[in-house]
Design a protein around this motif. Structure first.
Motif, PDB file in Angstrom:
ATOM      1  N   PRO A  27       5.488  39.010  13.513  1.00 27.25           N
ATOM      2  CA  PRO A  27       3.777  38.597  12.392  1.00 27.25           C
ATOM      3  C   PRO A  27       2.554  39.089  12.504  1.00 27.25           C
ATOM      4  CG  PRO A  27       4.273  37.334  14.456  1.00 27.25           C
ATOM      5  CD  PRO A  27       5.712  38.348  14.255  1.00 27.25           C
ATOM      6  N   ARG A  28       2.392  39.190  11.343  1.00 28.51           N
ATOM      7  CA  ARG A  28       0.620  40.079  10.782  1.00 28.51           C
ATOM      8  C   ARG A  28      -0.103  39.043   9.698  1.00 28.51           C
ATOM      9  NH1 ARG A  28       0.471  41.857   6.095  1.00 28.51           N
ATOM     10  NH2 ARG A  28       2.201  42.836   4.590  1.00 28.51           N
ATOM     11  N   VAL A  29      -0.775  39.974  10.194  1.00 34.21           N
ATOM     12  CA  VAL A  29      -2.223  39.166   9.206  1.00 34.21           C
ATOM     13  C   VAL A  29      -2.609  40.354   9.126  1.00 34.21           C
ATOM     14  CG1 VAL A  29      -3.639  38.562  11.104  1.00 34.21           C
ATOM     15  CG2 VAL A  29      -3.607  37.426   8.783  1.00 34.21           C
ATOM     16  N   LYS A  30      -3.341  40.469   7.614  1.00 31.55           N
ATOM     17  CA  LYS A  30      -4.054  41.509   6.623  1.00 31.55           C
ATOM     18  C   LYS A  30      -5.784  40.803   6.762  1.00 31.55           C
ATOM     19  CE  LYS A  30      -3.447  44.662   4.435  1.00 31.55           C
ATOM     20  NZ  LYS A  30      -2.174  46.255   3.339  1.00 31.55           N
ATOM     21  N   ILE A  31      -6.519  41.420   7.230  1.00 34.20           N
ATOM     22  CA  ILE A  31      -7.864  41.118   7.305  1.00 34.20           C
ATOM     23  C   ILE A  31      -8.401  41.721   7.138  1.00 34.20           C
ATOM     24  CG2 ILE A  31      -9.705  40.100   8.358  1.00 34.20           C
ATOM     25  CD1 ILE A  31      -7.637  38.744  10.494  1.00 34.20           C
ATOM     26  N   ALA A  32     -10.034  42.164   6.014  1.00 35.46           N
ATOM     27  CA  ALA A  32      -9.919  43.187   5.374  1.00 35.46           C
ATOM     28  C   ALA A  32      -9.610  44.814   5.180  1.00 35.46           C
ATOM     29  CB  ALA A  32     -11.630  43.134   6.786  1.00 35.46           C
ATOM     30  N   GLY A  33      -8.073  44.906   4.949  1.00 35.62           N
ATOM     31  CA  GLY A  33      -7.192  45.371   4.472  1.00 35.62           C
ATOM     32  C   GLY A  33      -6.832  46.096   6.127  1.00 35.62           C
ATOM     33  N   LEU A  39      -0.715  36.282  17.026  1.00 45.14           N
ATOM     34  CA  LEU A  39      -0.634  36.266  18.380  1.00 45.14           C
ATOM     35  C   LEU A  39      -0.067  34.381  18.227  1.00 45.14           C
ATOM     36  CD1 LEU A  39      -2.540  38.134  20.608  1.00 45.14           C
ATOM     37  CD2 LEU A  39       0.133  38.428  19.597  1.00 45.14           C
ATOM     38  N   GLU A  40      -0.461  33.859  17.078  1.00 46.26           N
ATOM     39  CA  GLU A  40      -0.493  32.440  17.607  1.00 46.26           C
ATOM     40  C   GLU A  40       0.872  32.267  16.533  1.00 46.26           C
ATOM     41  OE1 GLU A  40       0.066  29.112  15.737  1.00 46.26           O
ATOM     42  OE2 GLU A  40      -0.014  30.392  14.469  1.00 46.26           O
ATOM     43  N   LEU A  41       0.743  32.647  15.668  1.00 47.45           N
ATOM     44  CA  LEU A  41       2.489  32.212  15.153  1.00 47.45           C
ATOM     45  C   LEU A  41       3.757  33.367  16.219  1.00 47.45           C
ATOM     46  CD1 LEU A  41       4.095  31.173  12.783  1.00 47.45           C
ATOM     47  CD2 LEU A  41       3.665  33.809  11.732  1.00 47.45           C
ATOM     48  N   ARG A  44       3.537  30.653  19.190  1.00 47.91           N
ATOM     49  CA  ARG A  44       4.581  29.314  18.711  1.00 47.91           C
ATOM     50  C   ARG A  44       6.299  30.060  18.979  1.00 47.91           C
ATOM     51  NH1 ARG A  44       3.749  27.277  13.261  1.00 47.91           N
ATOM     52  NH2 ARG A  44       1.698  28.825  13.200  1.00 47.91           N
ATOM     53  N   HIS A  45       6.276  30.784  18.255  1.00 46.93           N
ATOM     54  CA  HIS A  45       7.911  30.910  18.044  1.00 46.93           C
ATOM     55  C   HIS A  45       8.303  31.072  19.204  1.00 46.93           C
ATOM     56  CE1 HIS A  45       7.907  32.413  13.750  1.00 46.93           C
ATOM     57  NE2 HIS A  45       7.863  31.273  13.646  1.00 46.93           N
ATOM     58  N   LEU A  46       8.254  32.348  20.132  1.00 49.22           N
ATOM     59  CA  LEU A  46       8.009  32.061  21.753  1.00 49.22           C
ATOM     60  C   LEU A  46       7.876  30.731  22.190  1.00 49.22           C
ATOM     61  CD1 LEU A  46       5.911  35.881  22.759  1.00 49.22           C
ATOM     62  CD2 LEU A  46       8.232  34.920  22.058  1.00 49.22           C
ATOM     63  N   ARG A  47       7.497  29.704  22.140  1.00 45.24           N
ATOM     64  CA  ARG A  47       6.908  29.054  22.658  1.00 45.24           C
ATOM     65  C   ARG A  47       8.517  28.150  22.043  1.00 45.24           C
ATOM     66  NH1 ARG A  47       2.050  28.888  22.066  1.00 45.24           N
ATOM     67  NH2 ARG A  47       2.411  27.505  19.966  1.00 45.24           N
TER      68      ARG A  47
END
Length: 60
Positions: A27-33, A39-41, A44-47
């Motif tokens: 999972p990724r999040v795009k911030i300022a390009g 890691l939060e997602l 959560r999926h690992l848990r």
């Protein structure tokens, strides 16, 4: 977490992490390009019991 930090944390190359981002394997999040590993997602999926991450898992 930045791609560079994630690679260092796992002891793998930055190219590997970039490939995982490009193929939506992590999972990724795009911030300022810039792409960061979400890691939060991922945590959560690992848990919740996810233990295999494959190409396309995180395609929008």
């Amino acid at each position: 977490m930045s791609q560079e930090q994630f690679a260092a944390f796992l002891g793998i190359t930055q190219d590997t992490v970039r490939g995982w981002i490009q193929t939506d394997t992590v999972p990724r999040v795009k911030i300022a390009g810039r792409n960061f590993v979400n890691l939060e997602l991922m945590s959560r999926h690992l848990r919740d019991g996810k233990d295999i991450f494959t190409k396309g898992d995180y395609a929008d």
